[in-house]
Motif scaffolding. Structure first.
Motif, PDB file in Angstrom:
ATOM      1  N   GLY A 103       0.820  -1.203   0.000  1.00  0.00           N
ATOM      2  CA  GLY A 103       0.000   0.000   0.000  1.00  0.00           C
ATOM      3  C   GLY A 103       0.850   1.247   0.000  1.00  0.00           C
ATOM      4  O   GLY A 103       2.046   1.214  -0.308  1.00  0.00           O
ATOM      5  N   ALA A 104       0.242   2.373   0.340  1.00  0.00           N
ATOM      6  CA  ALA A 104       0.905   3.668   0.245  1.00  0.00           C
ATOM      7  C   ALA A 104       1.865   3.885   1.413  1.00  0.00           C
ATOM      8  O   ALA A 104       1.563   3.544   2.546  1.00  0.00           O
ATOM      9  N   ARG A 105       3.037   4.434   1.104  1.00  0.00           N
ATOM     10  CA  ARG A 105       3.997   4.875   2.105  1.00  0.00           C
ATOM     11  C   ARG A 105       4.828   6.012   1.499  1.00  0.00           C
ATOM     12  O   ARG A 105       4.756   6.272   0.304  1.00  0.00           O
ATOM     13  N   THR A 106       5.605   6.678   2.304  1.00  0.00           N
ATOM     14  CA  THR A 106       6.376   7.818   1.826  1.00  0.00           C
ATOM     15  C   THR A 106       7.720   7.364   1.272  1.00  0.00           C
ATOM     16  O   THR A 106       8.469   6.658   1.950  1.00  0.00           O
ATOM     17  N   PHE A 107       8.004   7.785   0.046  1.00  0.00           N
ATOM     18  CA  PHE A 107       9.317   7.561  -0.565  1.00  0.00           C
ATOM     19  C   PHE A 107      10.131   8.836  -0.387  1.00  0.00           C
ATOM     20  O   PHE A 107       9.646   9.942  -0.654  1.00  0.00           O
ATOM     21  N   ILE A 108      11.374   8.682   0.092  1.00  0.00           N
ATOM     22  CA  ILE A 108      12.242   9.828   0.375  1.00  0.00           C
ATOM     23  C   ILE A 108      13.483   9.716  -0.506  1.00  0.00           C
ATOM     24  O   ILE A 108      14.383   8.925  -0.213  1.00  0.00           O
ATOM     25  N   PRO A 109      13.552  10.482  -1.606  1.00  0.00           N
ATOM     26  CA  PRO A 109      14.686  10.332  -2.525  1.00  0.00           C
ATOM     27  C   PRO A 109      15.991  10.843  -1.931  1.00  0.00           C
ATOM     28  O   PRO A 109      15.998  11.729  -1.070  1.00  0.00           O
ATOM     29  N   LEU A 110      17.088  10.258  -2.403  1.00  0.00           N
ATOM     30  CA  LEU A 110      18.423  10.673  -2.002  1.00  0.00           C
ATOM     31  C   LEU A 110      19.038  11.564  -3.072  1.00  0.00           C
ATOM     32  O   LEU A 110      18.787  11.382  -4.264  1.00  0.00           O
ATOM     33  N   ASP A 111      19.869  12.492  -2.632  1.00  0.00           N
ATOM     34  CA  ASP A 111      20.725  13.237  -3.541  1.00  0.00           C
ATOM     35  C   ASP A 111      22.001  12.420  -3.723  1.00  0.00           C
ATOM     36  O   ASP A 111      22.785  12.278  -2.773  1.00  0.00           O
ATOM     37  N   VAL A 112      22.203  11.864  -4.896  1.00  0.00           N
ATOM     38  CA  VAL A 112      23.278  10.887  -5.105  1.00  0.00           C
ATOM     39  C   VAL A 112      24.660  11.448  -4.773  1.00  0.00           C
ATOM     40  O   VAL A 112      25.445  10.784  -4.077  1.00  0.00           O
ATOM     41  N   PRO A 113      25.023  12.648  -5.205  1.00  0.00           N
ATOM     42  CA  PRO A 113      26.386  13.123  -4.920  1.00  0.00           C
ATOM     43  C   PRO A 113      26.699  13.287  -3.442  1.00  0.00           C
ATOM     44  O   PRO A 113      27.829  13.067  -3.005  1.00  0.00           O
ATOM     45  N   THR A 114      25.696  13.670  -2.638  1.00  0.00           N
ATOM     46  CA  THR A 114      25.966  13.977  -1.237  1.00  0.00           C
ATOM     47  C   THR A 114      25.472  12.913  -0.270  1.00  0.00           C
ATOM     48  O   THR A 114      25.914  12.867   0.879  1.00  0.00           O
ATOM     49  N   GLY A 115      24.532  12.061  -0.693  1.00  0.00           N
ATOM     50  CA  GLY A 115      23.949  11.070   0.189  1.00  0.00           C
ATOM     51  C   GLY A 115      22.926  11.627   1.155  1.00  0.00           C
ATOM     52  O   GLY A 115      22.423  10.905   2.017  1.00  0.00           O
ATOM     53  N   THR A 116      22.591  12.915   1.021  1.00  0.00           N
ATOM     54  CA  THR A 116      21.555  13.513   1.855  1.00  0.00           C
ATOM     55  C   THR A 116      20.185  13.225   1.248  1.00  0.00           C
ATOM     56  O   THR A 116      20.074  12.828   0.083  1.00  0.00           O
ATOM     57  N   ILE A 117      19.139  13.425   2.041  1.00  0.00           N
ATOM     58  CA  ILE A 117      17.793  13.157   1.556  1.00  0.00           C
ATOM     59  C   ILE A 117      17.139  14.442   1.064  1.00  0.00           C
ATOM     60  O   ILE A 117      17.472  15.540   1.507  1.00  0.00           O
ATOM     61  N   LYS A 118      16.198  14.269   0.142  1.00  0.00           N
ATOM     62  CA  LYS A 118      15.463  15.403  -0.411  1.00  0.00           C
ATOM     63  C   LYS A 118      14.075  15.428   0.226  1.00  0.00           C
ATOM     64  O   LYS A 118      13.105  14.938  -0.345  1.00  0.00           O
TER      65      LYS A 118
ATOM     66  N   ARG B  16      19.367  -4.014 -11.813  1.00  0.00           N
ATOM     67  CA  ARG B  16      20.448  -3.086 -11.484  1.00  0.00           C
ATOM     68  C   ARG B  16      19.947  -1.651 -11.500  1.00  0.00           C
ATOM     69  O   ARG B  16      20.324  -0.823 -10.655  1.00  0.00           O
ATOM     70  N   ALA B  17      19.082  -1.336 -12.454  1.00  0.00           N
ATOM     71  CA  ALA B  17      18.583   0.029 -12.599  1.00  0.00           C
ATOM     72  C   ALA B  17      17.748   0.482 -11.413  1.00  0.00           C
ATOM     73  O   ALA B  17      17.574   1.688 -11.186  1.00  0.00           O
ATOM     74  N   LEU B  18      17.238  -0.476 -10.627  1.00  0.00           N
ATOM     75  CA  LEU B  18      16.425  -0.127  -9.473  1.00  0.00           C
ATOM     76  C   LEU B  18      17.196   0.772  -8.507  1.00  0.00           C
ATOM     77  O   LEU B  18      16.611   1.622  -7.827  1.00  0.00           O
ATOM     78  N   PHE B  19      18.538   0.608  -8.476  1.00  0.00           N
ATOM     79  CA  PHE B  19      19.367   1.353  -7.524  1.00  0.00           C
ATOM     80  C   PHE B  19      20.203   2.433  -8.211  1.00  0.00           C
ATOM     81  O   PHE B  19      21.219   2.871  -7.660  1.00  0.00           O
ATOM     82  N   GLU B  20      19.750   2.861  -9.368  1.00  0.00           N
ATOM     83  CA  GLU B  20      20.497   3.875 -10.125  1.00  0.00           C
ATOM     84  C   GLU B  20      20.628   5.182  -9.345  1.00  0.00           C
ATOM     85  O   GLU B  20      21.614   5.907  -9.473  1.00  0.00           O
ATOM     86  N   GLN B  21      19.618   5.482  -8.520  1.00  0.00           N
ATOM     87  CA  GLN B  21      19.642   6.703  -7.707  1.00  0.00           C
ATOM     88  C   GLN B  21      20.003   6.395  -6.248  1.00  0.00           C
ATOM     89  O   GLN B  21      19.511   7.034  -5.338  1.00  0.00           O
ATOM     90  N   ASP B  22      20.885   5.412  -6.076  1.00  0.00           N
ATOM     91  CA  ASP B  22      21.355   5.008  -4.751  1.00  0.00           C
ATOM     92  C   ASP B  22      20.254   4.230  -4.023  1.00  0.00           C
ATOM     93  O   ASP B  22      19.394   3.625  -4.652  1.00  0.00           O
ATOM     94  N   ALA B  23      20.271   4.257  -2.701  1.00  0.00           N
ATOM     95  CA  ALA B  23      19.319   3.465  -1.919  1.00  0.00           C
ATOM     96  C   ALA B  23      17.897   3.971  -2.117  1.00  0.00           C
ATOM     97  O   ALA B  23      17.658   5.156  -2.343  1.00  0.00           O
ATOM     98  N   LEU B  24      16.944   3.041  -1.999  1.00  0.00           N
ATOM     99  CA  LEU B  24      15.530   3.391  -1.953  1.00  0.00           C
ATOM    100  C   LEU B  24      15.159   3.544  -0.486  1.00  0.00           C
ATOM    101  O   LEU B  24      15.339   2.617   0.309  1.00  0.00           O
ATOM    102  N   VAL B  25      14.665   4.705  -0.103  1.00  0.00           N
ATOM    103  CA  VAL B  25      14.367   5.006   1.293  1.00  0.00           C
ATOM    104  C   VAL B  25      12.871   5.264   1.440  1.00  0.00           C
ATOM    105  O   VAL B  25      12.297   6.067   0.694  1.00  0.00           O
ATOM    106  N   TYR B  26      12.264   4.588   2.416  1.00  0.00           N
ATOM    107  CA  TYR B  26      10.818   4.678   2.631  1.00  0.00           C
ATOM    108  C   TYR B  26      10.512   4.869   4.112  1.00  0.00           C
ATOM    109  O   TYR B  26      11.314   4.524   4.991  1.00  0.00           O
ATOM    110  N   SER B  27       9.309   5.361   4.379  1.00  0.00           N
ATOM    111  CA  SER B  27       8.781   5.340   5.737  1.00  0.00           C
ATOM    112  C   SER B  27       8.274   3.934   6.044  1.00  0.00           C
ATOM    113  O   SER B  27       7.789   3.222   5.170  1.00  0.00           O
TER     114      SER B  27
END
Length: 289
Positions: free
Chosen positions: A164-179, A195-206
């Motif tokens: 179901g629904a949850r919050t996705f929190i994207p990462l800024d790849v160069p710095t590793g900080t969250i947006k 492999r492409a699933l992790f193109e933008q680094d880790a997937l972060v969720y609530s």
């Protein structure tokens, strides 16, 4: 030094350095990533007293600036084994001269591993032994072999429950900080591994209050389920673009800096606070199939 927990189903090895698991064996198979430095030289590091990266590698507390590397210093410290039974190992870390240069708090941090049938319970206990409020994060970073036995990376999938629904929190790849400003509600239940699933680094969720992530495949019944309660975030990660044969399932009580942070530790996004003599605990379970 390494210590072993073993029953008729699973054998677990844990090292005093970082209180880190080095092996999970079941029916002659190794489930835990074996830290090949070609891809990533760790197995299952313990994250404390921060999770993720700090903006510019630093934070401010009481008008002083401190430097700290991503995921904190516990993973690079020697713990003391304080209890060993047939089914449980408990490791302990206190502040030391070096840690106080990076983190100005007196603390007691325990990591315990308890083996029951085909399950490993990992527990974190934090005690504030300072006279002031203590700000911290704590989390897990276990990496599991993919493939476990048969098939290839793309034959595996991650199943997230409850779906179901949850919050996705994207990462800024160069710095590793969250947006934080780019958080969005998504519906996620099954993620086929690519492999492409992790193109933008880790997937972060609530996280939900109670949840699990399972690693399974379409070829056989071997798999891993990581479950937890009351750990508000989780990450899923495999290095990109290298074709690393593992994936991490990471429940967290804490998260990387917001890219817009002012650097104040007390107001850091996702931080936890403990009063003097206060105690905090969280745990997760790894189930092996």
């Amino acid at each position: 030094m390494q210590y072993t927990l073993k029953n008729n189903q699973v054998t677990v090895q844990v090292d005093t350095f970082g209180a880190e698991m080095h092996s999970i064996e079941h029916e002659g198979m190794e489930y835990l990533w074996q830290a090949d430095p070609k891809f990533w030289g760790r197995h299952a590091p313990v994250l404390f007293p921060i999770v993720g990266k700090l903006k510019n590698g630093s934070y401010r507390y009481a008008d002083k600036t401190y430097q700290m590397s991503g995921h904190g210093f516990a993973r690079d410290n020697e713990f003391e084994l304080i209890r060993a039974t047939q089914d449980e190992l408990v490791f302990e870390l206190h502040e030391n001269e070096d840690s106080l240069n990076h983190y100005p708090f007196h603390f007691n941090f325990r990591v315990s591993y308890k083996l029951s049938a085909n399950k490993i319970r990992v527990r974190y206990d934090v005690k504030n032994e300072d006279e002031k409020f203590m700000s911290f994060g704590v989390g897990a970073h276990p990496a599991f072999n993919v493939p476990l036995k048969n098939g290839k990376f793309e034959d595996y999938q991650l199943t997230i429950k409850p779906d179901g629904a949850r919050t996705f929190i994207p990462l800024d790849v160069p710095t590793g900080t969250i947006k934080v400003d780019e958080r969005k509600e998504v519906t996620v239940s099954t993620l086929p591994l690519t492999r492409a699933l992790f193109e933008q680094d880790a997937l972060v969720y609530s996280s939900s209050d109670e949840m699990s992530v399972s690693l399974t495949n379409s070829i056989d019944d071997h798999g891993v389920t990581v479950s937890w309660k009351d750990m508000p975030y989780f990450g899923l990660w495999s290095p990109y673009p290298s074709e690393a044969p593992f994936v991490c399932i990471e429940p967290w009580c804490g998260i990387a800096d917001d890219q817009n942070t002012d650097g104040d530790l007390i107001t850091k996004f996702g931080i936890n606070e403990l009063a003097p003599d206060g105690k905090f605990s969280c745990e997760y379970t790894i189930e092996i199939k």
